[in-house]
Each structure stands twice: as structure tokens, then as C-alpha cells.
Design an enzyme around this catalytic site. Structure first.
Site, mmCIF file in Angstrom:
data_model
loop_
_atom_site.group_PDB
_atom_site.id
_atom_site.type_symbol
_atom_site.label_atom_id
_atom_site.label_comp_id
_atom_site.label_asym_id
_atom_site.label_seq_id
_atom_site.Cartn_x
_atom_site.Cartn_y
_atom_site.Cartn_z
ATOM 1 N N GLY A 110 -4.455 -4.836 5.824
ATOM 2 C CA GLY A 110 -3.571 -4.541 6.978
ATOM 3 C C GLY A 110 -3.746 -3.139 7.629
ATOM 4 N N LYS B 181 -0.744 -0.970 -4.459
ATOM 5 C CA LYS B 181 -2.147 -0.113 -4.047
ATOM 6 C C LYS B 181 -1.761 1.135 -3.877
ATOM 7 C CE LYS B 181 -4.717 -0.110 0.210
ATOM 8 N NZ LYS B 181 -5.255 -0.931 1.090
ATOM 9 N N LYS C 6 -2.851 4.911 -2.605
ATOM 10 C CA LYS C 6 -4.102 5.531 -1.697
ATOM 11 C C LYS C 6 -4.312 7.038 -2.546
ATOM 12 C CE LYS C 6 -4.076 3.613 2.233
ATOM 13 N NZ LYS C 6 -5.438 3.202 2.884
ATOM 14 N N ASP D 206 -7.237 2.930 -3.291
ATOM 15 C CA ASP D 206 -7.963 2.968 -1.952
ATOM 16 C C ASP D 206 -8.189 4.536 -1.547
ATOM 17 O OD1 ASP D 206 -9.024 2.465 0.510
ATOM 18 O OD2 ASP D 206 -7.123 1.526 1.225
ATOM 19 N N ASP E 264 -13.885 -1.885 2.325
ATOM 20 C CA ASP E 264 -13.082 -1.917 3.505
ATOM 21 C C ASP E 264 -13.813 -1.650 4.591
ATOM 22 O OD1 ASP E 264 -11.233 -1.830 5.693
ATOM 23 O OD2 ASP E 264 -9.711 -0.642 4.444
ATOM 24 N N LYS F 215 -10.075 -7.502 7.462
ATOM 25 C CA LYS F 215 -9.314 -7.170 8.275
ATOM 26 C C LYS F 215 -9.742 -7.463 9.713
ATOM 27 C CE LYS F 215 -7.737 -2.629 6.257
ATOM 28 N NZ LYS F 215 -7.943 -1.304 6.476
ATOM 29 N N SER G 62 0.978 -1.266 0.032
ATOM 30 C CA SER G 62 0.056 0.061 -0.003
ATOM 31 C C SER G 62 0.889 1.306 -0.016
ATOM 32 C CB SER G 62 -0.866 0.014 1.176
ATOM 33 O OG SER G 62 -1.706 1.206 1.424
ATOM 34 N N GLU H 200 -11.063 0.527 -3.531
ATOM 35 C CA GLU H 200 -11.503 0.426 -2.234
ATOM 36 C C GLU H 200 -12.003 1.416 -1.664
ATOM 37 O OE1 GLU H 200 -7.925 -1.194 -0.380
ATOM 38 O OE2 GLU H 200 -8.835 -1.491 1.618
#
Ligand code: OSB
Ligand code: MG
Length: 375
Positions: free
Chosen positions: A297, A167, A169, A195, A245, A269, A141, A220
Site C-alpha cells: 500500500g 508490519k 517499520k 519493513d 518492495d 504495488k 503497517s 521487506e
């Protein structure tokens, strides 16, 4: 397991680099660890609540308070009133159920109890959960950066290290440009996803549709945690598959989101859903619906990472997770480090979560400890 008590320990873990998301910048994790001390074994749980309630409503001081005031006494009462064999993870889960919310606090204690029970029985967590692999593919990430060149440098480093999925952000103002730049520099073969951590609204659908040409694996949590219907509407307006998520707080929430068409992929998660028992149920609900899952995570140390990597070895985990190597987060982990080998991380094979803190390192990073007797 006959439990003697719980040790609450706080440790200070500086990150190797600041990690910026749409909700804030993390520089150091202030981690709450729970050690369940039993007659035959002890077990560990890592609380993933952050310093401030920005990812979800929990925060680390609140989690410690909830454990002290409500969860530990409930566990003690269950132990006193229950079977001669004492408590297990299901006893803990049932004892915590009357208290609303606080899944991260509950997960930390339940995991410590589960780890202790499994260690006493000599059973690895993977065997208990139903893991079918001994290593899992690792994604990474990548936080929001000050510039696109800085982002490309970071991504280049992770791809060189062998990460199998990137991934990014994103947030309004940092979405199409960084995605396009990564695609142009590294090509279409890179497994790429984004995400948003709830940073958009349904009104941003046209902007999010601009991500469609880049063939992302998923987006996400673009919208608010409680906007399940909005995600279902967005899914009809964009081509990128939606993964949830923050919204998936239980197996029931997963079933609802899937039934409403709000997501076609789920990030699991354990801290967000209250523990590994419920995480397994989320996996099962998704598998029954043909919905792919992957392991999220929360910047865990090796203790939390060990259990997440094990969960990611279940059969429904068909996408690479945010199960990165220790050195992506910490210069020195509190357990023997998780390392990347051919883009994969090995699933610990020992009893329980399969790893333990290195005593000297743990002592050095500890900022406070307290003991809660349970009998
Ligand atoms: O939304 O997945 C998230 C980290 C902290 C809080 C929320 C998230 C994340 C990450 C990093 O994306 C995942 C990791 O590598 O641990
Ligand atoms: Mg996320």
C-alpha cells in the site's frame, strides 16, 4: 472507449497520525487523482507518488507534469490513430512505454482508463483481473515511534481492531528492540514482519541476523533498490525470508530477483510497476515460481484502496496485505469507507473499481483541478 479528456485533481488528505518510515514522516498526503472521461463512462486512478522523491524517484508534482506533457498527448495520439473503438488499458500501456520510468504517473492514467472501460462494459475489476475471493485478510503497517511503549500501545489498538498481521517499520537503531518488545507483549502467534525501506547495507547482516529468533514472516527491502545481488547475499546470511518492495519495478525485475535468489516473497504495488496490467504479470511470474505475493500500500484513499483490495483477491496473494481499513489512514475517506470485518476487507463488486468518490467530500478536500482535452 472514446475519451474526451483527463481531469487532474489534487486533494489534501491529513493522516489520522504521522506515519514515520526510515525515509521520512508523512503527515498529510497531497494526492493526485486522474479522472478519465469517456463517451459512455468515466473512471478514476489514484497516483501514489508522494510529495518528495524519498520512497522512489517519483514525486507528485513531477507525476502531474509527466502526465500533462507526455502521457496525455501520447494517449490522444493513440486515440486518433487507433481503432474506432478508441483506447483501452493496453493502448494506454503501449502509448506510455516509450517514456522511461514514471510508473506511478503511468499507473494513475492507465487505471483511470481501465476503470472507465470496465464501467462502460459493466465488468468488475476483480472479474477482469481474475480475483477468486470476495474479501481479503488485512494487515497493518505500523510506523516508527518515539518509544517502545508508544509502539506497543499502537500495536495493541490494531490487534484489538482485528488486524491479522502486523508490519513494523524499522531502521538502524529501531529494529531488534521493538520486535522483541512486540513478541514479548503479544506472543509468538501474531503474524509479524518488518519493513526497512532500504535503510541497511550488506554490512549490517549480523545485526539483521539478530532478528532471526523472532520468527518473522519476512523482512521487506532491507537494502537499496538496485542492490539485488546484495539481497541474494543477505538471504544466505539470515534466516528471515527476504521480501522485495522497491526493487521489483516490473515483471522482468521480479523474474530476475527470483532467479538470483534475492527474495522468496514479493510485495506488489501497481503504482511501482506502472499499473494493474503489469501488477498482474508480476503476480503470474511469482506464481509460476512458487513465490508468495501480498498487496502493498501507499496510504491510498478509498479509490486506490478499492483496486488494491481487488488485486489482493487474486490466487497468488497468500499473505495478508497492507490493505487496511480507511480509518487507519483518514478520519474521512473520499469514498464510502473500507471497514474491517473479522480482520478482512470486502472486495468491491460493482463495475470497474467498484467505488466512487462522495461528491461533497471530494469537493471539500480538492485543492486544484485542471482539464486536459484528448480530442
Ligand atoms: O514501503 O510499504 C511501504 C507507505 C508509504 C510508502 C511505502 C510504504 C508504505 C507502507 C504503508 O508501509 C502501507 C499502507 O498501509 O498503505
Ligand atoms: Mg515497503
Amino acid at each position: 472507449m472514446r475519451l474526451e479528456g483527463l481531469e487532474l485533481r489534487r486533494i489534501a488528505m491529513p493522516l489520522v497520525a504521522p506515519f514515520r518510515t526510515s525515509f521520512g514522516t508523512e503527515r498529510e498526503r497531497d494526492v493526485l487523482l486522474v479522472r478519465a472521461v469517456g463517451a459512455d463512462a468515466e473512471g478514476w486512478g489514484e497516483c501514489v507518488a508522494m510529495g518528495a522523491p524519498l520512497y522512489s524517484s517519483e514525486h507528485v508534482d513531477g507525476a502531474a507534469e509527466v502526465i500533462r506533457r507526455f502521457l496525455a498527448p501520447a494517449l490522444a495520439a493513440a486515440a486518433a490513430g487507433g481503432l474506432a473503438e478508441g483506447v483501452d488499458a493496453w493502448t494506454a500501456e503501449a502509448a506510455f512505454a516509450p517514456f522511461k520510468g514514471h510508473p506511478m504517473a503511468k499507473a494513475a492514467v492507465e487505471t483511470a482508463v481501465l476503470d472507465a472501460v470496465l464501467r462502460a462494459a459493466g465488468m468488475p475489476l476483480g472479474g477482469f483481473l481474475g480475483a477468486v475471493r470476495d474479501r481479503v485478510p488485512a494487515g497493518v503497517s505500523v510506523g516508527i515511534m518515539d518509544s517502545v511503549p508508544a509502539l506497543l500501545d499502537a500495536v495493541a489498538g490494531y490487534l484489538d481492531a482485528g488486524y491479522l498481521r502486523i508490519k513494523l517499520k524499522i531502521e538502524p537503531g529501531w529494529d531488534v528492540d521493538p520486535v522483541r518488545a512486540v513478541r514479548e507483549r503479544f506472543g509468538d502467534a501474531v503474524l509479524l514482519q518488518v519493513d526497512a525501506n532500504t535503510a541497511y547495507t550488506l554490512g549490517d547482516a549480523r545485526q539483521l541476523a539478530r532478528l532471526d529468533p523472532f520468527d518473522l514472516l519476512l523482512i521487506e527491502q532491507p537494502l537499496a533498490e538496485d542492490d539485488v545481488r546484495g539481497h541474494a547475499a543477505l538471504a544466505r546470511l539470515i534466516r528471515t525470508p527476504i521480501c522485495l518492495d522497491e526493487s521489483i519495478v516490473s515483471a522482468r525485475a521480479a523474474a530476475d530477483a527470483i532467479a538470483l535468489g534475492a527474495c522468496s516473497i514479493v510485495n506488489i504495488k501497481p503504482g511501482r510497476v506502472g499499473g494493474y496490467l503489469e501488477a498482474r504479470r508480476v503476480h503470474d511470474v511469482c506464481a509460476a515460481n512458487g513465490v508468495a505475493v501480498w498487496a502493498g500500500g501507499m496510504l491510498e484513499t478509498g479509490l486506490g484502496r478499492a483496486a488494491n483490495v481487488t488485486l489482493a483477491a487474486l490466487p497468488g496473494f497468500t499473505l495478508p496485505g497492507d490493505t487496511s481499513a480507511s480509518d487507519r489512514y483518514y478520519a474521512r475517506d473520499i469514498t464510502p469507507p473500507f471497514v474491517l470485518a473479522g480482520g478482512h476487507v470486502a472486495v468491491p463488486q460493482g463495475p470497474g473499481i467498484g467505488v466512487s468518490p462522495v461528491p461533497d467530500v471530494l469537493a471539500e478536500v480538492t485543492t486544484a483541478t485542471s482539464w486536459i482535452p484528448l480530442k
